[in-house]
Design a protein around this motif. Structure first.
Motif, PDB file in Angstrom:
ATOM      1  N   ALA A 131     -72.497  14.889 -25.508  1.00 42.48           N
ATOM      2  CA  ALA A 131     -71.460  13.853 -25.447  1.00 42.48           C
ATOM      3  C   ALA A 131     -70.839  13.804 -24.062  1.00 42.48           C
ATOM      4  CB  ALA A 131     -70.396  14.126 -26.497  1.00 42.48           C
ATOM      5  N   VAL A 135     -65.498  16.176 -27.931  1.00 41.59           N
ATOM      6  CA  VAL A 135     -65.822  15.847 -29.324  1.00 41.59           C
ATOM      7  C   VAL A 135     -64.868  16.603 -30.240  1.00 41.59           C
ATOM      8  CG1 VAL A 135     -68.246  15.504 -28.730  1.00 41.59           C
ATOM      9  CG2 VAL A 135     -67.492  17.739 -29.583  1.00 41.59           C
ATOM     10  N   ALA A 200     -73.500   7.696 -30.506  1.00 46.21           N
ATOM     11  CA  ALA A 200     -72.610   8.731 -31.005  1.00 46.21           C
ATOM     12  C   ALA A 200     -72.132   9.633 -29.878  1.00 46.21           C
ATOM     13  CB  ALA A 200     -73.311   9.574 -32.063  1.00 46.21           C
ATOM     14  N   HIS A 201     -72.859   9.653 -28.750  1.00 43.91           N
ATOM     15  CA  HIS A 201     -72.515  10.601 -27.677  1.00 43.91           C
ATOM     16  C   HIS A 201     -71.657   9.986 -26.574  1.00 43.91           C
ATOM     17  CE1 HIS A 201     -75.820   8.599 -25.551  1.00 43.91           C
ATOM     18  NE2 HIS A 201     -75.451   9.214 -24.452  1.00 43.91           N
ATOM     19  N   LYS A 202     -71.439   8.670 -26.619  1.00 50.60           N
ATOM     20  CA  LYS A 202     -70.563   8.038 -25.637  1.00 50.60           C
ATOM     21  C   LYS A 202     -70.047   6.725 -26.196  1.00 50.60           C
ATOM     22  CE  LYS A 202     -74.273   5.753 -23.002  1.00 50.60           C
ATOM     23  NZ  LYS A 202     -74.854   5.590 -21.652  1.00 50.60           N
ATOM     24  N   ARG A 203     -68.953   6.256 -25.604  1.00 49.57           N
ATOM     25  CA  ARG A 203     -68.306   5.044 -26.115  1.00 49.57           C
ATOM     26  C   ARG A 203     -68.867   3.768 -25.502  1.00 49.57           C
ATOM     27  NH1 ARG A 203     -64.284   7.182 -29.070  1.00 49.57           N
ATOM     28  NH2 ARG A 203     -63.429   9.186 -28.374  1.00 49.57           N
ATOM     29  N   GLN A 233     -71.043   4.078 -34.076  1.00 48.51           N
ATOM     30  CA  GLN A 233     -70.481   5.334 -34.565  1.00 48.51           C
ATOM     31  C   GLN A 233     -69.335   5.813 -33.681  1.00 48.51           C
ATOM     32  OE1 GLN A 233     -73.211   8.562 -35.489  1.00 48.51           O
ATOM     33  NE2 GLN A 233     -71.560  10.060 -35.315  1.00 48.51           N
ATOM     34  N   SER A 234     -69.399   5.494 -32.400  1.00 47.55           N
ATOM     35  CA  SER A 234     -68.387   5.988 -31.453  1.00 47.55           C
ATOM     36  C   SER A 234     -66.982   5.493 -31.795  1.00 47.55           C
ATOM     37  CB  SER A 234     -68.748   5.567 -30.029  1.00 47.55           C
ATOM     38  OG  SER A 234     -68.812   4.152 -29.915  1.00 47.55           O
ATOM     39  N   TYR A 237     -66.030   8.727 -34.232  1.00 47.55           N
ATOM     40  CA  TYR A 237     -65.976  10.003 -33.522  1.00 47.55           C
ATOM     41  C   TYR A 237     -67.221  10.141 -32.650  1.00 47.55           C
ATOM     42  CZ  TYR A 237     -69.195  11.771 -37.148  1.00 47.55           C
ATOM     43  OH  TYR A 237     -70.261  11.951 -37.985  1.00 47.55           O
ATOM     44  N   LEU A 238     -67.120  11.009 -31.638  1.00 49.73           N
ATOM     45  CA  LEU A 238     -68.262  11.331 -30.789  1.00 49.73           C
ATOM     46  C   LEU A 238     -68.868  12.650 -31.248  1.00 49.73           C
ATOM     47  CD1 LEU A 238     -66.973  10.444 -27.196  1.00 49.73           C
ATOM     48  CD2 LEU A 238     -68.238   9.000 -28.795  1.00 49.73           C
ATOM     49  N   ASP A 245     -79.484   8.829 -31.237  1.00 48.73           N
ATOM     50  CA  ASP A 245     -79.198   8.563 -29.820  1.00 48.73           C
ATOM     51  C   ASP A 245     -80.376   8.997 -28.963  1.00 48.73           C
ATOM     52  OD1 ASP A 245     -76.707   7.725 -30.667  1.00 48.73           O
ATOM     53  OD2 ASP A 245     -75.585   8.943 -29.231  1.00 48.73           O
ATOM     54  N   TYR A 337     -65.739  -3.712 -29.188  1.00 47.72           N
ATOM     55  CA  TYR A 337     -65.268  -2.940 -28.029  1.00 47.72           C
ATOM     56  C   TYR A 337     -63.998  -3.515 -27.411  1.00 47.72           C
ATOM     57  CZ  TYR A 337     -69.790  -0.649 -28.378  1.00 47.72           C
ATOM     58  OH  TYR A 337     -70.877   0.055 -28.837  1.00 47.72           O
TER      59      TYR A 337
END
Length: 337
Positions: A131, A135, A200-203, A233-234, A237-238, A245, A337
């Motif tokens: 991420a 997290v 999921a690992h970044k916005r 998903q972001s 939560y991350l 991903d 967003y």
């Protein structure tokens, strides 16, 4: 030592027997239990194997506690196999699409009644993706101990055998096509059914945000009274190590191809609300325990799974063109967003 019987695996193997001659199946790996015995991980394919046609992947059972995800995928596969006996329209549809099923990715965790696999690794925190921002503690993935939930696995290790098999199947069956979409069926988050997409690992938005918005648009148009909250998903939560991903980023190396991975997150809190006694059962936190409610859940999500196969068949009719892509992208930014 023989591994204990898994009802879901027995049901899947019965469907494979019923579909003999109409589908292809293979075992991509064997998952061993700590005390001995092992389970196969099956891949089942229907439809046209030509990479010129689009593909759809249906996945379940990534978390051993979330048995309902595997059951939803198996129920849809069973429906297709039964329809192949009489449904000429389905036969014509399968000439233009490839359907790939991995309903039970983590049979070892399912047998042990754990979220993680038999090595204590959470398969949805195990991919080599970190991420970009902090997290949630533990929930976002941790390397402290396999005795704690959401363990990612050792830092220097390869992905777990189940994830290696999943990635090999996706790379061979889906990422080789100009268009593909997948859905991975889970349960346990919130009181509403959600459909998540990367990241999921970044916005930051995914590269194919316009295509994702177009897919959502035709789904909403076709199903006015659908039950899903569709979102990245972001927004919730991350997390580290999300395998979808990882696979999506791999797909982006081929700029002329589109791969849209979705996650169906069935809201199990609603089942607990209707039957609070489920709080006292580990499986009750993630699965409907009353039979009529389980049957209802299995019915409810067939519409989404069938929609994806039809959307893939007609992808050239709804995917954004060079002229409309900017409009879809702008709408998606406004929505999400």
């Amino acid at each position: 030592m023989t591994a204990p019987k898994l009802p879901e695996l027995d049901a899947l193997e019965r469907v494979i027997e019923l579909g003999a001659g109409r589908l292809s199946s293979r075992v991509v790996c064997q998952v061993s239990l700590p005390g001995g015995g092992s389970y196969p991980v099956h891949v089942i394919c229907l439809g046209n194997p030509d990479v010129a046609v689009p593909g759809v992947g249906y996945f379940g059972g990534v978390h051993g506690l979330e048995r309902i995800g595997a059951e939803v995928v198996i129920a849809y596969l069973h429906s297709l196999v039964m329809r192949l006996q009489w449904d000429s329209a389905l036969h014509r549809q399968l000439e233009t699409v490839r359907l790939v099923f991995m309903p039970i990715i983590n049979p070892g965790g399912m047998a042990l009644g754990t979220r993680a696999n038999p090595n204590g690794v959470d398969l949805m925190r195990n991919a080599p993706v970190n991420a970009h921002e902090p997290v949630p503690f533990l929930v976002g993935g941790q390397r402290i101990s396999s005795g704690l939930p959401w363990y990612r696995g050792p830092r220097s290790g390869l992905m777990e055998i189940e994830n290696q098999a999943l990635c090999e199947v996706v790379a061979a069956e889906l990422l080789t096509r100009d268009f593909s979409v997948s859905v991975d069926c889970h349960s346990g988050f919130g009181a509403r059914d959600r459909v998540w997409f990367p990241f999921a690992h970044k916005r930051a938005p995914m590269a194919h945000l316009a295509e994702m918005q177009a897919l959502k648009h035709i789904f909403v148009q076709s199903n006015n009274h659908h039950r899903y909250l569709i979102e990245p998903q972001s927004l919730q939560y991350l997390a580290h190590g999300d395998v979808w991903d990882h696979l999506y980023l791999q797909s982006c190396a081929q700029s002329d191809r589109v791969f849209l991975p979705l996650t169906l997150e069935m809201g199990s809190w609603l089942w607990v609300k209707k039957n609070p006694r489920q709080l006292f059962s580990r499986h009750g936190m993630f699965n409907p325990l009353i039979e009529h409610r389980q049957q209802r859940v299995l019915r409810q999500h067939q519409l989404l799974l069938d929609f994806l196969s039809r959307a893939a068949c007609g992808c050239r009719l709804w995917l954004p063109t060079a002229e409309t892509r900017a409009q879809h992208h702008a709408q998606a930014l406004q929505d999400w967003y």
